[in-house]
Design a protein around this motif. Structure first.
Motif, PDB file in Angstrom:
ATOM      1  N   HIS A 142     -44.196 -39.860 -24.535  1.00 54.26           N
ATOM      2  CA  HIS A 142     -43.728 -39.621 -25.898  1.00 54.26           C
ATOM      3  C   HIS A 142     -44.900 -39.275 -26.816  1.00 54.26           C
ATOM      4  CE1 HIS A 142     -39.689 -40.787 -24.884  1.00 54.26           C
ATOM      5  NE2 HIS A 142     -40.157 -41.858 -24.287  1.00 54.26           N
ATOM      6  N   PHE A 144     -46.451 -38.412 -30.684  1.00 56.75           N
ATOM      7  CA  PHE A 144     -46.286 -38.758 -32.085  1.00 56.75           C
ATOM      8  C   PHE A 144     -47.390 -38.104 -32.922  1.00 56.75           C
ATOM      9  CE2 PHE A 144     -44.915 -42.317 -29.460  1.00 56.75           C
ATOM     10  CZ  PHE A 144     -43.664 -42.631 -29.962  1.00 56.75           C
ATOM     11  N   HIS A 153     -42.082 -38.953 -34.543  1.00 57.89           N
ATOM     12  CA  HIS A 153     -41.858 -38.705 -33.116  1.00 57.89           C
ATOM     13  C   HIS A 153     -41.564 -37.221 -32.939  1.00 57.89           C
ATOM     14  CE1 HIS A 153     -39.209 -39.074 -29.326  1.00 57.89           C
ATOM     15  NE2 HIS A 153     -40.476 -39.127 -28.966  1.00 57.89           N
ATOM     16  N   LEU A 196     -38.308 -43.391 -32.354  1.00 56.85           N
ATOM     17  CA  LEU A 196     -37.884 -43.048 -31.000  1.00 56.85           C
ATOM     18  C   LEU A 196     -36.369 -42.904 -30.928  1.00 56.85           C
ATOM     19  CD1 LEU A 196     -40.158 -45.295 -28.744  1.00 56.85           C
ATOM     20  CD2 LEU A 196     -40.006 -42.810 -28.639  1.00 56.85           C
TER      21      LEU A 196
END
Length: 242
Positions: A142, A144, A153, A196
């Motif tokens: 993920h 960011f 995000h 998220l």
């Protein structure tokens, strides 16, 4: 201690340590990446409480005090430049069982600074004005954009490319590095969990900032830091990676 502000909005250090950082900048040809420099007693207490709860990142009680509080420590993503930093008096000090466990943490020892008598640059090297955020990829999944008390995000490769053009290459971080990054930027796990899940702010719910949170009067709830790293790891497994 003589508190001295670093250029490029990198915080403060004791004067000799700050002068050394600016000499490192000159040697690099750009500002040394610094996630955190000096800390107040209150900031150190937050780190201490996190360490007591989660077991990392390692932190001393603020009454000790820590080297960060004395203005002689930095946390940096430029740890691959350790040889240059060593030459300028910055040494990695956090070992456990003979193993370096915090490669990002350096402490200044003026007696080791081979350039202590070199003149400090009169015109400090500065980052571009727009470079106020960094792009990080957590556990290779993920991604960011992180700034002071703000996190986004990044939902698509296209947007990642656009943001990287503005803020530089993506920095890979693990659980420990993300924890440190959040603390240094005034963020907490609730904010990460919310972006998220798309349950924060903005049209897609992927953006959180303290300013926005205060504006809708939910700061007290979000500041309770009810979420933990374990909670956010569980959330991350349910969200498509970018």
């Amino acid at each position: 201690m003589q508190v001295t502000q670093l250029n490029a909005d990198r915080g403060w250090l004791d004067a000799p340590a700050a002068a050394s950082v600016h000499r490192v900048d000159r040697a690099l040809g750009r500002p040394l990446d610094i996630n955190e420099a000096g800390r107040t007693w209150a900031q150190q207490m937050v780190f201490w409480q996190t360490y007591q709860r989660d077991g990392y990142p390692i932190a001393l009680h603020p009454d000790t005090p820590s080297i960060h509080q004395l203005g002689n420590a930095i946390d940096t993503d430029d740890s691959d430049r350790a040889a240059l930093l060593n030459e300028h008096g910055w040494v990695q000090t956090v070992y456990r069982g003979g193993v370096l466990v915090e490669p990002w943490h350096f402490e200044y020892d003026v007696s080791r600074d081979q350039h202590v008598n070199d003149p400090e640059p009169t015109a400090a090297i500065r980052r571009p004005e727009e470079d106020d955020m960094k792009i990080i990829r957590w556990n290779q999944h993920h991604t960011f954009a992180v700034g002071i008390e703000a996190i986004y995000h990044i939902p698509s490769p296209q947007e990642l490319g656009e943001l990287s053009a503005l803020h530089g290459a993506t920095i890979e971080v693990d659980n420990h590095s993300l924890t440190t990054t959040l603390l240094c930027h005034g963020l907490h796990w609730d904010a990460v969990d919310a972006v998220l899940r798309g349950a924060a702010f903005g049209s897609d719910g992927k953006y959180w900032s303290r300013l926005t949170a205060e504006g809708i009067a939910i700061r007290d709830n979000q500041n309770s830091t009810a979420k933990t790293l374990a909670d956010v790891l569980a959330t991350a497994k349910t969200v498509e990676k970018v």
